[in-house]
Design a protein around this motif. Structure first.
Motif, PDB file in Angstrom:
ATOM      1  N   SER A 293       0.856  -1.115  -0.087  1.00 52.82           N
ATOM      2  CA  SER A 293      -0.110   0.091   0.064  1.00 52.82           C
ATOM      3  C   SER A 293       0.961   1.394   0.010  1.00 52.82           C
ATOM      4  CB  SER A 293      -0.786   0.082   1.092  1.00 52.82           C
ATOM      5  OG  SER A 293      -0.228  -0.057   2.370  1.00 52.82           O
ATOM      6  N   VAL A 294       2.046   1.294   0.574  1.00 52.84           N
ATOM      7  CA  VAL A 294       2.915   2.281   0.744  1.00 52.84           C
ATOM      8  C   VAL A 294       3.193   2.814  -0.595  1.00 52.84           C
ATOM      9  CG1 VAL A 294       5.282   3.322   1.165  1.00 52.84           C
ATOM     10  CG2 VAL A 294       3.566   2.086   2.827  1.00 52.84           C
ATOM     11  N   PHE A 295       3.692   1.554  -1.514  1.00 60.56           N
ATOM     12  CA  PHE A 295       4.053   1.597  -2.859  1.00 60.56           C
ATOM     13  C   PHE A 295       3.143   2.314  -3.856  1.00 60.56           C
ATOM     14  CE2 PHE A 295       7.835  -1.548  -1.736  1.00 60.56           C
ATOM     15  CZ  PHE A 295       8.565  -0.719  -2.052  1.00 60.56           C
ATOM     16  N   HIS A 296       1.889   1.706  -3.566  1.00 63.99           N
ATOM     17  CA  HIS A 296       0.737   2.284  -4.043  1.00 63.99           C
ATOM     18  C   HIS A 296       0.440   3.641  -3.998  1.00 63.99           C
ATOM     19  CE1 HIS A 296      -0.150  -1.340  -6.087  1.00 63.99           C
ATOM     20  NE2 HIS A 296      -0.715  -2.012  -4.857  1.00 63.99           N
ATOM     21  N   ALA A 297       0.493   4.092  -2.614  1.00 68.25           N
ATOM     22  CA  ALA A 297       0.357   5.501  -2.481  1.00 68.25           C
ATOM     23  C   ALA A 297       1.615   6.538  -2.976  1.00 68.25           C
ATOM     24  CB  ALA A 297       0.373   5.648  -0.847  1.00 68.25           C
ATOM     25  N   ALA A 298       2.656   5.875  -3.096  1.00 67.73           N
ATOM     26  CA  ALA A 298       3.733   6.684  -3.696  1.00 67.73           C
ATOM     27  C   ALA A 298       3.715   6.601  -5.109  1.00 67.73           C
ATOM     28  CB  ALA A 298       5.190   5.984  -3.241  1.00 67.73           C
ATOM     29  N   SER A 299       2.989   5.764  -5.661  1.00 71.46           N
ATOM     30  CA  SER A 299       2.903   5.905  -7.213  1.00 71.46           C
ATOM     31  C   SER A 299       1.747   6.689  -7.831  1.00 71.46           C
ATOM     32  CB  SER A 299       2.777   4.170  -7.692  1.00 71.46           C
ATOM     33  OG  SER A 299       1.594   3.900  -7.015  1.00 71.46           O
ATOM     34  N   LYS A 300       0.955   7.166  -6.690  1.00 70.45           N
ATOM     35  CA  LYS A 300      -0.131   8.045  -7.116  1.00 70.45           C
ATOM     36  C   LYS A 300       0.427   9.392  -7.707  1.00 70.45           C
ATOM     37  CE  LYS A 300      -3.724   6.512  -4.387  1.00 70.45           C
ATOM     38  NZ  LYS A 300      -4.578   6.509  -3.287  1.00 70.45           N
ATOM     39  N   GLN A 301      -0.219   9.925  -8.349  1.00 69.85           N
ATOM     40  CA  GLN A 301       0.248  11.369  -9.074  1.00 69.85           C
ATOM     41  C   GLN A 301       0.886  12.544  -8.245  1.00 69.85           C
ATOM     42  OE1 GLN A 301      -2.119  12.624 -12.210  1.00 69.85           O
ATOM     43  NE2 GLN A 301      -0.723  13.691 -13.310  1.00 69.85           N
ATOM     44  N   LYS A 302       0.322  12.474  -6.832  1.00 69.79           N
ATOM     45  CA  LYS A 302       0.577  13.785  -6.115  1.00 69.79           C
ATOM     46  C   LYS A 302       2.108  13.693  -5.783  1.00 69.79           C
ATOM     47  CE  LYS A 302      -4.073  14.248  -3.985  1.00 69.79           C
ATOM     48  NZ  LYS A 302      -4.706  14.172  -2.732  1.00 69.79           N
ATOM     49  N   ALA A 303       2.363  12.307  -5.461  1.00 72.20           N
ATOM     50  CA  ALA A 303       3.885  11.994  -4.963  1.00 72.20           C
ATOM     51  C   ALA A 303       4.928  11.565  -6.130  1.00 72.20           C
ATOM     52  CB  ALA A 303       4.069  11.085  -4.034  1.00 72.20           C
ATOM     53  N   TRP A 304       4.236  11.095  -7.332  1.00 72.85           N
ATOM     54  CA  TRP A 304       4.837  10.405  -8.143  1.00 72.85           C
ATOM     55  C   TRP A 304       5.618  11.467  -8.987  1.00 72.85           C
ATOM     56  CZ3 TRP A 304       6.359   5.387  -9.192  1.00 72.85           C
ATOM     57  CH2 TRP A 304       6.540   5.184 -10.370  1.00 72.85           C
ATOM     58  N   ASP A 305       5.182  12.701  -9.265  1.00 74.84           N
ATOM     59  CA  ASP A 305       5.832  13.827 -10.157  1.00 74.84           C
ATOM     60  C   ASP A 305       6.966  14.350  -9.527  1.00 74.84           C
ATOM     61  OD1 ASP A 305       3.814  13.468 -11.932  1.00 74.84           O
ATOM     62  OD2 ASP A 305       2.528  14.979 -11.129  1.00 74.84           O
ATOM     63  N   HIS A 306       7.169  14.024  -8.144  1.00 79.71           N
ATOM     64  CA  HIS A 306       8.054  14.763  -7.555  1.00 79.71           C
ATOM     65  C   HIS A 306       9.653  13.772  -7.332  1.00 79.71           C
ATOM     66  CE1 HIS A 306       5.626  18.048  -6.213  1.00 79.71           C
ATOM     67  NE2 HIS A 306       4.783  17.362  -5.938  1.00 79.71           N
ATOM     68  N   PHE A 307       9.424  12.620  -7.654  1.00 79.04           N
ATOM     69  CA  PHE A 307      10.440  11.624  -8.013  1.00 79.04           C
ATOM     70  C   PHE A 307      11.252  11.920  -9.361  1.00 79.04           C
ATOM     71  CE2 PHE A 307       7.611   9.349  -5.097  1.00 79.04           C
ATOM     72  CZ  PHE A 307       8.461   9.659  -3.905  1.00 79.04           C
ATOM     73  N   SER A 308      12.610  11.391  -9.295  1.00 80.09           N
ATOM     74  CA  SER A 308      13.411  11.609 -10.442  1.00 80.09           C
ATOM     75  C   SER A 308      13.036  10.236 -11.337  1.00 80.09           C
ATOM     76  CB  SER A 308      14.860  11.607 -10.173  1.00 80.09           C
ATOM     77  OG  SER A 308      15.233  10.410  -9.494  1.00 80.09           O
ATOM     78  N   LYS A 309      13.762  10.190 -12.491  1.00 83.34           N
ATOM     79  CA  LYS A 309      13.358   9.250 -13.368  1.00 83.34           C
ATOM     80  C   LYS A 309      14.058   7.904 -12.791  1.00 83.34           C
ATOM     81  CE  LYS A 309      13.533   8.086 -18.246  1.00 83.34           C
ATOM     82  NZ  LYS A 309      14.092   8.431 -19.639  1.00 83.34           N
ATOM     83  N   ALA A 310      15.364   7.901 -12.232  1.00 87.10           N
ATOM     84  CA  ALA A 310      15.753   6.535 -11.443  1.00 87.10           C
ATOM     85  C   ALA A 310      15.145   6.180 -10.262  1.00 87.10           C
ATOM     86  CB  ALA A 310      17.260   6.850 -11.313  1.00 87.10           C
ATOM     87  N   GLN A 311      14.725   7.319  -9.478  1.00 81.25           N
ATOM     88  CA  GLN A 311      13.717   7.155  -8.332  1.00 81.25           C
ATOM     89  C   GLN A 311      12.721   6.057  -8.655  1.00 81.25           C
ATOM     90  OE1 GLN A 311      13.437  10.669  -6.282  1.00 81.25           O
ATOM     91  NE2 GLN A 311      15.569  10.613  -5.236  1.00 81.25           N
ATOM     92  N   ARG A 312      11.919   6.820  -9.951  1.00 79.14           N
ATOM     93  CA  ARG A 312      10.530   5.825 -10.112  1.00 79.14           C
ATOM     94  C   ARG A 312      11.029   4.621 -10.861  1.00 79.14           C
ATOM     95  NH1 ARG A 312       7.947  10.638 -13.991  1.00 79.14           N
ATOM     96  NH2 ARG A 312       7.524  12.302 -12.339  1.00 79.14           N
TER      97      ARG A 312
END
Length: 554
Positions: A293-312
């Motif tokens: 569930s933590v990974f799912h929450a992090a993959s939402k657009q609110k938090a996903w846009d703030h990560f870099s490409k390597a982090q994603r």
């Protein structure tokens, strides 16, 4: 002048030093025969590429000149096993036995020399390596003193010789080595062999008392029962000690309760361990769900846009790994639950099964119960499918279009559940068909039963009619003979044999047979009775008249 010794610059090639069959030494590598301080230990091997250089050898009575090194080596026979004898050819005609001893005695101690009238001889040494020393002299040209006469010169040819004494000694040595090897192996086997079990003593009153105490002890029970079994198999039970053996067997039988208690405790521990494992696995699975569930929450657009490409990329890899591990753990937990449900259903089937009810009725009831349980499972699967569909619809509304992998996983789960539902439906249809077939078989069995009952009744009536016919007809036809037999037996109160009765009746009617008379007497048990008289070989069957006994009793 040179000292009368043989000087060698290198060593010739040698055959194999060991016998391949027995692993024993058969020969020793060639060596410098006249080296000062030479012992039985051969020198270290020299490289084979080193050229052989032979020098002139000066003796007291002769001189040995080396052969031409460019000439090919002469042909030689194969070395016999245990060879100590050499053949020496090409000797000068004037060579004596003392000259041979002077030349070849420097190679080793000589046992015997057999010299021929011609220019050759056989020399037998004490050791095998002396032969290798003598072979080095092959090819040398011998000259006696300073004479150049043809009778005083000759070219030596030294070769192996086959001698029966050498072969016999070699075989004896090989047999001795084989005996030593067998003895060594036997000693090794005896050293590594496990110790034999202790001997079991014979029965005595003292040993019996001690064994009775050991049987009651839980720690020494196994050893005590082994001793008791040995005593019984030996046949040491007799009438005097039968009570002691009975008490020991009774004590061993009472040990069954302790074994059952131990089994119950172990089963309880196993069940507790299973419950503990199940609870721990469910806790681990819950933590996996939280991580996913933590990974799912992090993959939402609110938090996903703030990560870099390597982090994603790393987050995607970690999420996939966590989901795979979560699914594996979930499958393991589901498998444990299925096993528990199957065990519970088996226990229910055993409880509902009545051993007194046998036949198609009990089978039909069992099929009905199984059908009901399958229907309940089918309803549960349908509810799970509906819940999954609802969750999928909600996730499609709230989640972005990136989560295609979750959709595929859920679709796979849906397909698995649909397949399970189809299988359950097919199984239900099969159960219904079996129920119908069983009902038809039951109806057929009932009809067959009625038919069999009617056939049995008709057979009973036929048997009764036959009995009446058979009882009336012989009485009418044989009534005169039965009266004559009764009068004859009344005169003989101790009875008479069937042959005696038939001989009397045949005087009146020659057509009477022994079988007919015996059958007639057997049909009238109230009038005639058969008894056995005599002992052993004089045993005899006699018929007596008993018609008046019933009248006297009444």
């Amino acid at each position: 002048t040179v000292h009368p010794t043989l000087r060698f610059s290198c060593v010739c090639a040698s055959p194999s030093d060991f016998d391949s069959g027995l692993g024993m030494m058969t020969g020793i590598a060639p060596m410098n025969p006249m080296m000062p301080g030479l012992g039985y230990v051969p020198p270290p091997p020299l490289p084979q590429d080193l050229p052989i250089v032979k020098e002139i050898i000066h003796c007291q009575s002769c001189t040995l000149f080396p052969p031409n090194p460019h000439l090919p080596s002469p042909a030689m026979r194969e070395r016999p096993p245990g060879c100590k004898t050499v053949f020496v050819g090409g000797l000068p005609e004037n060579a004596t036995e003392a000259l041979i001893v002077e030349v070849f005695g420097q190679c080793g101690d000589i046992i015997a020399i057999r010299k021929s009238k011609k220019n050759f001889c056989h020399i037998r040494f004490t050791e095998e390596f002396n032969v290798d020393r003598a072979l080095f002299l092959s090819g040398y040209r011998m000259r006696l003193g300073s004479s150049t006469d043809k009778k005083d010169t000759g070219r030596l040819h030294v070769d192996f010789a086959q001698a029966r004494d050498d072969l016999y000694e070699w075989e004896c040595r090989q047999r001795m080595f084989a005996r030593e090897e067998r003895h060594r192996r036997r000693m090794e086997e005896d050293r590594f062999r496990p110790p034999s079990p202790p001997l079991i003593v014979h029965y005595s009153d003292h040993e019996c008392n001690q064994l009775g105490d050991k049987i009651k002890d839980e720690a020494a029970f196994a050893e005590a029962v082994r001793v008791l079994l040995t005593w019984v198999e030996r046949g040491e039970v007799n009438r005097r000690n039968a009570n002691n053996f009975y008490s020991m067997i009774q004590s061993s039988n009472s040990h069954i309760r302790q074994l059952m208690c131990q089994k119950a405790t172990h089963e309880k521990e196993m069940e507790e361990a299973k419950d503990k494992f199940k609870s721990a696995l469910s806790g681990i699975l819950a933590q996996f769900e939280q991580i996913v569930s933590v990974f799912h929450a992090a993959s939402k657009q609110k938090a996903w846009d703030h990560f870099s490409k390597a982090q994603r990329k790393n987050l995607d890899v970690w999420r996939k790994q966590a989901e795979e591990i979560r699914n594996m753990q979930n499958e393991e937990l589901m498998g444990i639950r299925r096993e528990e449900e199957m065990e519970m259903s088996d226990d229910d089937m055993e409880d509902t099964h009545n051993p007194d009810e046998s036949g198609p009725v009990s089978q039909a009831e069992a099929l009905k119960e199984e059908n009901d349980s399958l229907r309940c499972q089918l309803d549960a699967y349908r509810n799970e499918v509906e819940l999954l569909k609802q969750e999928q619809g909600k996730n499609q509304e709230h989640t972005p279009p990136q989560h295609s992998e979750e959709d595929t996983c859920r679709q796979q789960q849906l397909t698995f559940l649909q397949q399970a539902l189809q299988g359950m439906q097919k199984q239900l249809l099969k159960m219904c068909e079996e129920m119908k077939q069983r009902e038809a078989e039951m109806e057929k069995t009932v009809e067959d039963k009625h038919q069999l009952e009617s056939q049995v009744k008709s057979l009973k009536e036929g048997l009764q009619s036959l009995k009446t016919l058979t009882t009336h007809t012989p009485q009418v036809s044989l009534s005169p003979s039965s009266g004559i037999i009764s009068a004859f037996l009344h005169v003989h109160p101790f009875g008479a044999s069937i042959e005696y009765i038939c001989s009397y009746l045949q005087q009146l009617n020659t057509k009477i047979n022994t079988g007919e008379v015996d059958a007639l007497l057997g049909r009238l048990p109230c009038t005639f009775r058969q008894e056995l008289t005599g002992v052993g070989a004089s045993l005899e069957k006699r018929w007596k008249f008993c018609g008046f006994e019933g009248i006297m009793i009444t």
